[in-house]
Motif scaffolding. Structure first.
Motif, PDB file in Angstrom:
ATOM      1  N   ASP A 120     -30.722  46.514  34.806  1.00 45.35           N
ATOM      2  CA  ASP A 120     -29.946  45.360  34.352  1.00 45.35           C
ATOM      3  C   ASP A 120     -29.779  44.290  35.425  1.00 45.35           C
ATOM      4  O   ASP A 120     -29.529  43.131  35.113  1.00 45.35           O
ATOM      5  N   HIS A 121     -29.882  44.670  36.685  1.00 44.80           N
ATOM      6  CA  HIS A 121     -29.690  43.679  37.735  1.00 44.80           C
ATOM      7  C   HIS A 121     -30.997  43.136  38.294  1.00 44.80           C
ATOM      8  O   HIS A 121     -31.060  41.987  38.710  1.00 44.80           O
ATOM      9  N   VAL A 145     -23.556  44.547  33.143  1.00 45.36           N
ATOM     10  CA  VAL A 145     -23.534  43.480  34.132  1.00 45.36           C
ATOM     11  C   VAL A 145     -22.345  43.706  35.047  1.00 45.36           C
ATOM     12  O   VAL A 145     -21.456  44.491  34.733  1.00 45.36           O
ATOM     13  N   ASP A 172     -21.673  33.525  29.543  1.00 49.14           N
ATOM     14  CA  ASP A 172     -20.835  34.687  29.850  1.00 49.14           C
ATOM     15  C   ASP A 172     -21.529  35.638  30.814  1.00 49.14           C
ATOM     16  O   ASP A 172     -20.908  36.201  31.718  1.00 49.14           O
ATOM     17  N   THR A 185     -19.770  36.459  34.366  1.00 50.45           N
ATOM     18  CA  THR A 185     -19.379  37.806  34.756  1.00 50.45           C
ATOM     19  C   THR A 185     -20.097  38.255  36.032  1.00 50.45           C
ATOM     20  O   THR A 185     -19.471  38.765  36.963  1.00 50.45           O
ATOM     21  N   SER A 186     -21.405  38.040  36.045  1.00 55.28           N
ATOM     22  CA  SER A 186     -22.180  38.494  37.208  1.00 55.28           C
ATOM     23  C   SER A 186     -21.781  37.768  38.480  1.00 55.28           C
ATOM     24  O   SER A 186     -21.661  38.369  39.543  1.00 55.28           O
ATOM     25  N   LEU A 191     -30.412  38.927  37.129  1.00 49.71           N
ATOM     26  CA  LEU A 191     -29.081  38.599  37.639  1.00 49.71           C
ATOM     27  C   LEU A 191     -29.029  38.641  39.156  1.00 49.71           C
ATOM     28  O   LEU A 191     -28.383  37.823  39.804  1.00 49.71           O
ATOM     29  N   ASN A 226     -23.921  33.190  25.307  1.00 46.28           N
ATOM     30  CA  ASN A 226     -24.340  34.459  25.892  1.00 46.28           C
ATOM     31  C   ASN A 226     -24.705  34.307  27.364  1.00 46.28           C
ATOM     32  O   ASN A 226     -24.258  35.061  28.217  1.00 46.28           O
ATOM     33  N   ASP A 273     -12.842  39.380  32.667  1.00 48.75           N
ATOM     34  CA  ASP A 273     -13.829  40.086  33.483  1.00 48.75           C
ATOM     35  C   ASP A 273     -13.455  41.544  33.634  1.00 48.75           C
ATOM     36  O   ASP A 273     -13.347  42.063  34.734  1.00 48.75           O
ATOM     37  N   LYS A 292     -19.657  41.056  23.843  1.00 51.79           N
ATOM     38  CA  LYS A 292     -19.859  39.601  23.845  1.00 51.79           C
ATOM     39  C   LYS A 292     -18.547  38.872  23.636  1.00 51.79           C
ATOM     40  O   LYS A 292     -18.219  37.907  24.333  1.00 51.79           O
ATOM     41  N   ARG A 343     -16.261  39.143  26.679  1.00 53.06           N
ATOM     42  CA  ARG A 343     -16.749  38.293  27.770  1.00 53.06           C
ATOM     43  C   ARG A 343     -16.489  36.820  27.460  1.00 53.06           C
ATOM     44  O   ARG A 343     -16.177  36.036  28.358  1.00 53.06           O
ATOM     45  N   SER A 344     -16.640  36.468  26.201  1.00 50.88           N
ATOM     46  CA  SER A 344     -16.475  35.057  25.856  1.00 50.88           C
ATOM     47  C   SER A 344     -15.022  34.617  25.963  1.00 50.88           C
ATOM     48  O   SER A 344     -14.729  33.438  26.033  1.00 50.88           O
TER      49      SER A 344
END
Lengths: 229, 229
Positions: free
Chosen positions: B181-182, A96, B17, B21-22, B108, B14, A75, A67, A70-71
DNA sequence: CGAGTTGCTGAGAGATTCCTGATAACCCGT
DNA sequence: ACGGGTTATCAGGAATCTCTCAGCAACTCG
């Protein structure tokens, strides 16, 4: 060409050293830390291309570290490491983007393969090709497919990993100990005879399709994948 | 070719992010902010191609932000994000033109699909094709229709999403964790066995119509959609 | 040549992974 | 509230894989 930078995060010194050594040998530039706080600052300063992150860490755990990273707007793809027991499900929700996860105990060759696979997908950096071709044998690492002179061959997971290791070290003799250390999981405590067995399995499947045997036995030393050219 | 610019507006770090990222991994250029004021100035200066806007924001809410942006004469399509329990009527009044909305928690892959669908309709930028065809299977993403050798197949929403994810990663092995996850909503905390179940459902519907099975099991690794060419 | 060593391979027990039908809970529109 | 479709779980069984072992083959060297 800059080496690819890997950040290893694991609290067990043994695993850390194991990973550091093999990844350096595989050509990566490695930085290893043992806790979450160091991981975050190392990620910030070192700007790694990929992170190997143990999920079960004392203190700041893998989830919080992810977390936090990512924050920060980074990437960086992450390869999560987790124990095979129930905690495996904790990883769900973490992968992800191009992330992936592996269970401990892992095999060293598999770690390298997964790192390359992730980097290939996120293609932030140039990495190995997905296709590994030596002589009459071709492996597509994205599809886990093996072709011998155009014919697809079906291999079990271990057969596949062994063949990949032999091929990526083609024309170089590998001792059974080396093979065991790289292809099998690091806690494997069986006999080296298993390498003989699996070489036999592979030969039985590949040799009927090739002009000459692909795996040579160097008696008293080990095995070698021979390219005919 | 310029990357497509997405502006993400959500107050939960959360989610912000996760989306950043995705979406970056999916090839978009992402700018993420956490409140309405920043959203408006970012929309003005960044000139995004699409905005992902959480409706429930502290301070300036989604409704006000939308009005403000529209009043500035910007014709940017907006994908609204809203909690499922929230009255959806509120959102319905907002979606004009090419807009759309999604409920949290989302998956996602579905977010990416929706963004592409909206951009396809607004035609401001060139984006992915609405038709995804791999081997004998063809998906019309605008109509959510699936055809196998010309025969339409009826899939449930989850079956459809899973098939789309597998097809858009054709000839590449995906682990069950990656699929989960996706394809599933990000707060799903069930077991990975559900992927097996849904692969089974899809096979039962598609395989009777194909020359050979479309989804291959890579034992010990995951699943792969195989194109026969 | 003969003995010792090393490697090969078939057989099989046990473990793992995967498939699938059954089932219950859920959601949604009528 | 009802009914149909959908989602998620579970368990039994099928399929596959892993690893070991033992007997035999091949090689080495005195």
């Amino acid at each position: 060409m800059e080496p690819i930078k890997v950040l290893v995060v694991d609290d067990e010194p043994n695993i850390r050293d194991l990973l550091s050594t093999s990844l350096r040998f595989a050509g990566f530039s490695v930085h290893a830390v043992g806790n979450g706080v160091d991981a975050i600052s190392a990620a910030e300063k070192g700007n790694p291309d990929i992170i190997l992150l143990d999920v079960q860490l004392p203190g700041l755990d893998g989830f919080s570290i992810t977390k936090k990273i990512r924050s920060m707007g980074m990437d960086i793809p992450i390869l999560f490491l987790t124990a095979k027991d129930q905690t495996e499900n904790k990883v769900l929700g973490l992968t992800v983007g191009g992330d992936d996860y592996m269970t401990k105990p892992f095999s060293l060759d598999e770690i390298v393969a997964r790192i390359n696979a992730i980097l290939r997908r996120s293609r932030q950096v140039e990495t190995e090709d997905a296709v590994l071709e030596v002589g009459e044998v071709r492996i597509n690492q994205d599809a886990h497919e093996v072709f011998v002179n155009g014919n697809e061959v079906d291999l079990s997971p271990t057969e596949y990993k062994l063949l990949r290791f032999l091929m990526s070290n083609a024309n170089r003799v590998l001792t059974k100990a080396q093979i065991l250390d790289h292809v099998w999981e690091y806690d494997f405590n069986g006999e080296m005879g298993i390498v003989e067995s699996y070489v036999s399995y592979i030969r039985k499947k590949l040799d009927p399709l090739t002009a000459e045997p692909v795996i040579q036995t160097k008696r008293g030393v080990g095995y070698m994948f021979k390219s005919t050219k």
